[in-house]
Motif scaffolding. Structure first.
Motif, PDB file in Angstrom:
ATOM      1  N   ASN A 141      -5.920   0.419  -4.249  1.00  8.91           N
ATOM      2  CA  ASN A 141      -4.593  -0.183  -4.415  1.00  8.91           C
ATOM      3  C   ASN A 141      -3.569   0.488  -3.508  1.00  8.91           C
ATOM      4  N   GLY A 144      -0.629  -3.932  -8.903  1.00 11.23           N
ATOM      5  CA  GLY A 144      -1.487  -2.871  -8.380  1.00 11.23           C
ATOM      6  C   GLY A 144      -1.021  -1.483  -8.741  1.00 11.23           C
ATOM      7  N   ASP A 152      -6.908  -7.849 -10.958  1.00 13.37           N
ATOM      8  CA  ASP A 152      -5.666  -7.182 -11.358  1.00 13.37           C
ATOM      9  C   ASP A 152      -5.134  -7.754 -12.667  1.00 13.37           C
ATOM     10  N   THR A 196      -9.326 -10.157  -5.965  1.00 11.40           N
ATOM     11  CA  THR A 196      -8.516  -8.990  -6.298  1.00 11.40           C
ATOM     12  C   THR A 196      -7.389  -9.360  -7.249  1.00 11.40           C
TER      13      THR A 196
END
Length: 693
Positions: free
Chosen positions: A439, A513, A371, A367
């Motif tokens: 998110n 996020g 991002d 993740t």
């Protein structure tokens, strides 16, 4: 500016005496020309252009050559007056004035190319100071020599000062600009245009100042040369302007001296004042215009250079991030793959919990990588969006399924509510919507230690301006977590920002996020808002308009999921796959996934080996890595496509750690049929194979 710098563009390699004599001859020659065309009513010289030679000469050669100015002035004064004392004093005054002016220019960041407005202003100020020194010394020398009475000193000072100042503004810029700029390459086209420009200036000058009977002899039309000055500035820069300016002003001086043109009057002093004002205005506006255009062009060049450097920096950053993504995704694929294989074996409850922790940790790392990549694409304006029909209930269920284990672990409630008015199928980008909601939901769960997280989806009324059938959906994520201080709400959507720096240490995260979520929402035509109170909780709300599907789109969206679920339950048999992968761990993981799915396979360690195996055996599908030694996947795909001419088409699916959109495009352009980014789960791999059989 040192001596070597100031002498650039001037004759070199000659002795001091020769330089002095050269400067003296140049000064005297220009003085003689000044006598010829600017001596008005046999009483006064209107303009003294030799002063410009003196200033430029000492600036270029060095102040130590002032004797050349003295000799030139002495000779010119003797020719004019025949008075030795006057000639000696006038020479001293002109030498002193030029030396002071040159010293002033050298003491400042003055650029002789006159490519800046401040350089033009500096030259004008210097010309006034230089001419003032000349005028004081000259008028006193006239009085001391008995040429004028004491009462005429003030008048002589004014005439001398104006004539010398305008003379400097006429000739000094020409010498400075032409001697300190490299000559441009010769062009017949430019030469022809310059000739046409000179002819136009000469015509305008003659019509206004050369014919006393001309109806054009008016003060207003004396400025008719300005269009041609603008032409010179646009096409030839400051170099063309100073020559055109000198050319045009020469007609005004010569005509006025001969009693022609609008400045010719009975009073020589009135004529001189009007002529000097005209020269000052023409010189100042012309040179400032050229300097302004040069500065503008220079600024544009700097902006283009800065843009180029920024693009290069962005490209370098993108390459670095792509390489970083590839290098990290490769081991993550091995970690997650092995963890999935372990979960399929007989493990104790404790060992299974350990493996689940490994999987969750690797997904959190993935993740972070995603991002950073999305933020990079967002900065470059390359965040891509798709448009296809998808099921809203399936999207919400998938999101809840992803986060419910974490909610149970923290003993908080995860409550979902989808209003009945929300359509089952909408058209948009399900992946980006899922990313934005994930998110928000993951933040809500992460920052909530007790209480609940509410996820709501509702439908708003359509706006009258919306032409096509539209569903305006409102998504709300509400939690009872730590909340955000009011003074931090404005910065919550800033890159790498969190409500409190200590949160990064306690809860982790990149601070990207919410930035990415806002960009996604805005790109989809919506807006996101936040309400929060410290210690109470936060509520994030965004509204996005989605198109409604046609009947065929809605029909295609609904059975797609059911068909996929049905296929997962079927174990394919008799399918032979060529697995091309250079990493031993990933090759082992993919092989185990193929075995679990009921596929048979052969392995190749690079593109060259894959091409060889394709020529030796028959395969139903090829899983192709991209970055490999000896021969990469792109070249291998091209050679396989060339070999399969006359044979049935074999599906080639990229199985690669290159996850950027341009990587997908490159794979498809090389001849591959589909793209699967690592890390890959077994179900994803089976579905991809089934989709191409």
């Amino acid at each position: 500016m040192n001596q070597s710098e100031s002498s650039a563009g001037w004759p070199r390699g000659i002795g001091y005496v020769r330089k002095v004599l050269l400067l003296a001859v140049l000064y005297f020659s220009v003085s003689w020309l000044g006598f010829q065309f600017s001596f008005a009513q046999n009483r006064v010289v209107l303009v003294w252009p030799a002063c410009g030679v003196a200033l430029a000469g000492l600036y270029g050669f060095g102040r130590g050559l002032w004797p050349g100015i003295w000799i030139g002035t002495f000779a010119a004064a003797m020719v004019q007056s025949g008075a030795p004392l006057f000639a000696v004093l006038a020479g001293a005054g002109n030498s002193l004035g030029a030396a002071i002016g040159a010293s002033w220019l050298r003491s400042r960041p003055f650029q002789p190319e006159l490519g800046r407005v401040r350089d033009v202003v500096c030259l004008f100020l210097v010309s006034l100071v230089n001419a003032a020194v000349n005028g004081i010394c000259g008028s006193l020398s006239l009085w001391g020599s008995g040429i004028i009475a004491r009462e005429g000193v003030t008048t002589a000072l004014g005439v001398w000062w104006l004539g010398d100042a305008m003379g400097i503004l006429m000739t000094a810029p020409v010498l400075l600009v032409w001697c300190f700029q490299p000559l441009p390459p010769f062009s017949w086209r430019k030469a022809g245009e310059a000739f046409l420009l000179a002819l136009s200036l000469a015509t305008a000058g003659w019509l206004v100042f050369g014919d006393a009977r001309s109806w054009l002899v008016t003060h207003t039309l004396t400025y008719a040369i300005f269009p041609f000055i603008v032409w010179a500035a646009l096409r030839f820069g400051q170099r063309g302007v100073v020559v055109g300016m000198l050319f045009g002003i020469s007609f005004a001086i010569d005509g006025t001296a001969r009693g022609l043109g609008p400045f010719a009057m009975d009073s020589i002093h009135q004529s001189m004042i009007q002529l000097d004002v005209y020269i000052f205005v023409v010189c100042f506006i012309s040179m400032v215009l050229a300097a302004f255009l040069a500065e503008h062009e220079r600024l544009e060049d700097e902006m283009r250079l800065a843009l180029h450097r920024a693009e290069q920096a962005t490209l370098t950053k993108s390459r670095f991030l792509a390489n970083m993504s590839h290098e990290i995704r490769t081991p993550i694929n091995g970690i997650q793959g092995m963890a999935e294989l372990l979960l399929g074996s007989n493990l104790s409850a404790k060992a299974e919990d350990y493996v689940h922790t490994i999987v969750r940790s690797s997904r959190e790392l993935l993740t972070v990588i995603n991002d950073i990549l999305d933020f990079s694409k967002m900065e470059a304006g390359k965040l891509e969006f798709q448009r296809k029909p998808f099921l809203v209930p399936q999207l919400t269920q998938d999101l809840v399924r992803l986060l419910e284990w974490k909610a149970r672990e923290k003993e908080i409630e995860l409550i979902t509510r989808v209003d009945d008015e929300v359509p089952e199928v909408i058209v948009g980008d399900p992946a980006r919507l899922r990313q934005a909601l994930l998110n928000l939901l993951s933040n809500a769960v992460k920052f909530t230690d007790r209480g609940s997280v509410h996820f709501e989806v509702s439908r708003l009324e359509a706006s009258p301006e919306q032409a096509e059938p539209t569903a305006n959906l409102c998504f709300r994520v509400k939690d009872t977590g730590i909340g955000i201080a009011e003074e931090k709400l404005e910065s919550v959507f800033d890159p790498f920002s969190q409500g409190d720096p200590s949160m990064s240490r306690k809860y982790g995260g990149t601070g990207l996020g919410l930035v990415i979520t806002r960009e996604i929402v805005e790109q989809m035509g919506g807006q996101i808002e936040v309400e929060s109170a410290l210690g109470v909780g936060s509520t994030f709300t965004f509204e996005v308009p989605f198109a409604l599907p046609t009947e065929s789109e809605a029909r295609d969206a609904r059975p797609a999921s059911a068909t996929r679920k049905k296929r997962r339950a079927v174990e394919p048999r008799g399918v032979h796959v060529l697995l091309v992968e250079d990493n031993a761990i990933n090759r082992r993981v993919a092989g185990e996934f193929l075995r679990m799915g009921g596929f048979s396979w052969d392995e190749a360690r690079n593109g060259k080996e894959a091409v060889m195996r394709f020529g030796q055996a028959k395969y139903d599908l090829i899983l192709m890595d991209c970055q490999m030694p000896e021969m990469d996947g792109f070249e291998a795909t091209k050679q396989i496509r060339a070999m399969e001419q006359g044979r049935s088409h074999i599906p080639i699916v990229a199985l690669t750690a290159n996850a950027m959109p341009e990587d997908r495009a490159q794979c498809l352009a090389s001849g591959m049929d589909d793209f699967l980014a690592k890390p890959v789960r077994s179900g994803q791999l089976w579905e991809m194979i089934e989709a191409h059989l």
